[in-house]
Design an enzyme around this catalytic site. Structure first.
Site, PDB file in Angstrom:
ATOM      1  N   ASP A 176     -10.604  -2.496  12.285  1.00 37.22           N
ATOM      2  CA  ASP A 176      -9.955  -3.353  11.581  1.00 37.22           C
ATOM      3  C   ASP A 176      -9.539  -4.648  12.220  1.00 37.22           C
ATOM      4  O   ASP A 176      -9.487  -5.570  12.549  1.00 37.22           O
ATOM      5  CB  ASP A 176      -8.708  -2.458  10.912  1.00 37.22           C
ATOM      6  N   HIS A 181      -4.984  -8.793   3.560  1.00 36.46           N
ATOM      7  CA  HIS A 181      -4.172  -9.038   4.822  1.00 36.46           C
ATOM      8  C   HIS A 181      -4.897  -9.160   6.198  1.00 36.46           C
ATOM      9  O   HIS A 181      -3.810 -10.215   7.103  1.00 36.46           O
ATOM     10  CB  HIS A 181      -3.872  -8.451   4.571  1.00 36.46           C
ATOM     11  N   ARG A 182      -5.771  -9.164   7.050  1.00 36.53           N
ATOM     12  CA  ARG A 182      -6.288  -9.166   7.596  1.00 36.53           C
ATOM     13  C   ARG A 182      -6.563 -10.745   8.095  1.00 36.53           C
ATOM     14  O   ARG A 182      -6.567 -11.477   9.459  1.00 36.53           O
ATOM     15  CB  ARG A 182      -7.121  -8.204   8.264  1.00 36.53           C
ATOM     16  N   LYS A 232       0.825  -6.455   2.266  1.00 35.47           N
ATOM     17  CA  LYS A 232      -0.114  -4.709   1.895  1.00 35.47           C
ATOM     18  C   LYS A 232       0.125  -4.553   3.076  1.00 35.47           C
ATOM     19  O   LYS A 232       0.221  -3.599   3.138  1.00 35.47           O
ATOM     20  CB  LYS A 232      -1.000  -5.492   1.963  1.00 35.47           C
ATOM     21  N   GLU A 239     -11.219  -4.683   2.075  1.00 42.64           N
ATOM     22  CA  GLU A 239     -10.153  -5.414   1.085  1.00 42.64           C
ATOM     23  C   GLU A 239     -11.852  -6.622   0.336  1.00 42.64           C
ATOM     24  O   GLU A 239     -11.137  -7.352  -0.872  1.00 42.64           O
ATOM     25  CB  GLU A 239      -8.751  -6.259   1.654  1.00 42.64           C
ATOM     26  N   ASP A 266       0.459  -1.331  -0.153  1.00 42.14           N
ATOM     27  CA  ASP A 266       0.295   0.056   0.534  1.00 42.14           C
ATOM     28  C   ASP A 266       0.932   0.913  -0.325  1.00 42.14           C
ATOM     29  O   ASP A 266       0.096   2.778  -0.684  1.00 42.14           O
ATOM     30  CB  ASP A 266      -0.787  -0.281   1.416  1.00 42.14           C
ATOM     31  N   ASN A 282      -4.950  -2.050  -4.268  1.00 45.39           N
ATOM     32  CA  ASN A 282      -6.176  -2.484  -3.730  1.00 45.39           C
ATOM     33  C   ASN A 282      -6.155  -1.326  -2.438  1.00 45.39           C
ATOM     34  O   ASN A 282      -6.324  -1.537  -1.239  1.00 45.39           O
ATOM     35  CB  ASN A 282      -5.662  -3.413  -2.923  1.00 45.39           C
TER      36      ASN A 282
END
Ligand code: DC
Length: 669
Positions: free
Chosen positions: A327, A401-402, A434, A355, A52, A94
């Site tokens: 998040d 990613h999370r 990311k 995402e 990012d 993204n």
């Protein structure tokens, strides 16, 4: 970088130690944009290096900002509000934190300075709504076209025939994503010269802490926004971005959540220490600490560090409005697997436009592990599996990613009493780049795994069968460690040659072998820190290695060293006795063969390519002699393990052999 299709997480049973967090994504991209718009040069310390931030840096470079990366520092010389480049086509991956603020800033600059910019991203980016931001900017007179689906990127930003109208308050919705408001706050100082610019938020503003970061950083760049009850924001007339000189990016508080959870679940004895964020953080996700405490975590806070241990166990189920930590709240959904009864996270509608649709994703993947999940438009409820209902699962990560990071915590299911404990496979694990490229390495550095739980894949076979190449490539593909055990014997032989120890002096050789200062790093082989890869490949070294490897005392002296390579997430080991003697419990054993003539041809080519002279007939005779010696020695003779899969690769390319082995491994999960 080799693409890793999946990462298998062995059962993990505890955690302790220190992790250093990468820089915050939210702060990094905001600071980059502000530095890019400012007068002067900003020296950014600890900037996050990730997908990012890479797209943001590329965009700023394309727009004519001066960018200099110098180790851990990045220097950005800004545009001082003036376009250097009037036209650019920007790819933003993204990264919502790049797309939204750049849309706002470039729409204003294009409109007022005759620019023409297109902004695009990956397909998922083209599914993430941006209409509310575009509508607000169009209200000012900005010229913005949708190049694909109306309401979504890609976008074209053009010059405006009339001056922008900043007199009336701008209206922007605050209840879908706070990133629209942030984008406007970051960009509108560009047009604040004639008069105050006022933004009115429509609807209840979500994710307020992220807006707080924006206000905080704007202030550092000389812009004091007045915030009236989170409903009205005023950018004072004549605001100018001024570089503050040095900016330090704090560690990412959302990334901290995985290690806070880890401490709460698995730090039974010593804590997990997290360096980079703490009580002084300006990031909203630091409030995850309170949520983790409510579930039972024992957290001690310093200004920029945290120490976390288990408190109550099992964890306590909670019902929590997560609007303020959208998040990090995903991590709570996985902590719920370790809690008694049902955990419910509410007010998380924004998960659906991140995402991926994160509510659907979390529900689907938690169910795979055996959890009972109820999902609604803006909530999720998670009830853990009973101990016998845990299921081994291959977790889909949706390029998010999370999802990848929080599900790694499911690998501690032994601590929830899972009977039997189950392995967890993370698909497409590299999506963590990311925001946290080294996430798994950081996890493995603090997670405790029993050696017996760490999977080993062995590749044994005669000299020059190609096992080294095959094994090292499989290790890369699986993201595992690699042991070239031949190098262990060659290194002992090389040391013996240097120290003039006789090939028949078994005791002297064994002394050299025990405590061999051998390391494998950066694709090389080091003895006491000196690179010896080339020397170890020499024929005379190989010949001596073959001789001394027949000595029982030498072999036992090298046992510990070889076992020490068995580290999470897994080991691929190649040699002669990997599957028979060193790792008899390996999960998959390959015995690789090829005819002596084929092997001699390969070795010949390898030597010639490396500038050595060689005779193919002599090589063939040498190989046959070495095979005979390796097969007939009394200790650890070369032979396939009983449960080994025989693979003759005489007619196979390395890729074809890899496919065979990887398929065997994938099927054993
Ligand atoms: O695979 P290689 O050629 O690098 O191995 C060098 C020598 O070491 C070989 O002749 C046999 C011996 N060796 C062994 O006995 N056991 C192993 N696990 C690996 C190698």
């Amino acid at each position: 970088m080799q693409k890793i299709d999946f990462l298998d997480l062995a059962v993990m049973r505890g955690a302790s130690g220190t992790v250093h967090l990468p820089g915050s994504k939210s702060i990094s991209n905001r600071v980059l944009l502000l530095a890019g718009l400012s007068s002067g040069t900003t020296v950014i310390h600890d900037l996050l290096a990730s997908d990012d931030t890479a797209v943001m840096l590329d965009a700023l470079r394309a727009l004519g900002c001066g960018i200099q990366a110098d180790g851990k520092l990045v220097r950005v010389t800004g545009l001082a509000g003036q376009l250097h480049t009037k036209q650019a086509d920007l790819f933003l991956g993204n990264a919502g934190t790049a797309m939204r603020p750049l849309t706002a800033a470039l729409a204003l600059l294009a409109a007022t300075q005759q620019g023409n910019f297109s902004l695009r991203g990956v397909p998922r980016m083209h599914e993430r709504p941006i209409a509310d931001l575009v509508d607000a900017l169009r209200g000012l007179g900005c010229q913005i076209d949708y190049l694909g689906e109306p309401g979504f990127p890609p976008l074209q930003l053009r010059a405006s025939p009339q001056p922008l109208n900043t007199a009336a308050p701008l209206r922007v919705r605050g209840d879908v994503s706070s990133q629209f408001l942030t984008a406007l706050l970051l960009a509108l100082p560009l047009v604040s010269e004639p008069a105050d610019v006022v933004i009115d938020v429509q609807g209840e503003l979500i994710s307020k802490p992220y807006v707080d970061i924006t206000l905080n950083l704007l202030a550092r760049f000389g812009i004091q926004v007045q915030c009236e009850g989170w409903q009205r924001f005023v950018i004072p007339r004549g605001s100018h971005y001024q570089s503050p000189g040095d900016v330090h990016v704090e560690g990412d508080a959302s990334s901290a959540s995985y290690f806070i959870a880890l401490g709460a679940i698995a730090a039974n004895d010593k804590p997990v220490r997290i360096e980079g964020v703490g009580a002084a953080s300006i990031q909203g996700d630091i409030q995850f600490v309170a949520a983790a405490r409510a579930m039972g975590a024992n957290v001690v806070e310093g200004p920029n560090w945290l120490e976390v241990k288990r408190g109550r166990w099992p964890l306590t189920a909670i019902t929590l409005n997560c609007n303020h930590i959208p998040d990090a709240a995903m991590t709570l959904a996985v902590m719920a697997l370790y809690a008694e009864r049902t955990t419910t996270l509410t007010d998380i509608a924004s998960w659906r436009v991140k995402e991926t649709d994160r509510i659907a994703a979390m529900a689907a993947e938690l169910r795979k592990l055996g959890a009972t999940v109820v999902e609604g438009p803006d909530f999720i409820s998670v009830t853990p599996p009973s101990p016998t209902a845990w299921k081994a699962a291959a977790i889909q990560t949706y390029d998010d990613h999370r999802v990848a990071m929080c599900f790694s915590l499911a690998a501690f299911n032994a601590l929830a009493g899972a009977t039997p404990p189950v392995p967890v496979r993370i698909l497409d694990p590299q999506c963590v780049t990311k925001t946290f490229p080294d996430y798994f390495a950081a996890l493995f550095s603090v997670a405790k795994t029993d050696a017996a739980d760490i999977p080993v894949l062995t590749v044994d076979g005669p000299s020059a069968s190609g096992k080294g190449t095959l094994a090292s490539q499989i290790a890369q593909k699986l993201g595992w460690h690699f042991l070239d055990s031949g190098a262990v014997y060659r290194a002992t032989a090389w040391m013996a040659m240097q120290a003039k120890v006789d090939a028949a002096d078994e005791l002297g050789l064994a002394q050299l072998a025990s405590g061999l200062p051998l390391t494998f790093a950066n694709g090389g082989i080091q003895l006491d820190g000196t690179e010896v890869r080339e020397q170890l490949r020499r024929e005379d070294v190989g010949a001596l290695a073959s001789k001394i490897s027949a000595l029982g005392l030498v072999r036992s002296a090298l046992l510990e060293l070889q076992l020490s390579f068995r580290r999470a997430p897994g080991l691929v080991a190649d040699g002669r006795d990997m599957g028979t003697v060193i790792f008899p419990d390996a999960k998959l054993k390959i015995f690789l063969t090829a005819s002596a003539a084929t092997r001699a041809r390969r070795r010949h080519k390898q030597l010639i390519d490396n500038g050595f002279s060689a005779n193919i007939d002599r090589l063939c005779a040498d190989l046959e002699a070495r095979d005979a010696r390796d097969q007939n020695r009394s200790v650890a003779p070369l032979k396939p393990a009983q449960d080994a899969v025989l693979l003759d690769n005489s007619a196979l390319s390395v890729e074809a052999s890899m496919d065979v082995v990887l398929k065997l491994w994938a099927d054993r999960f």
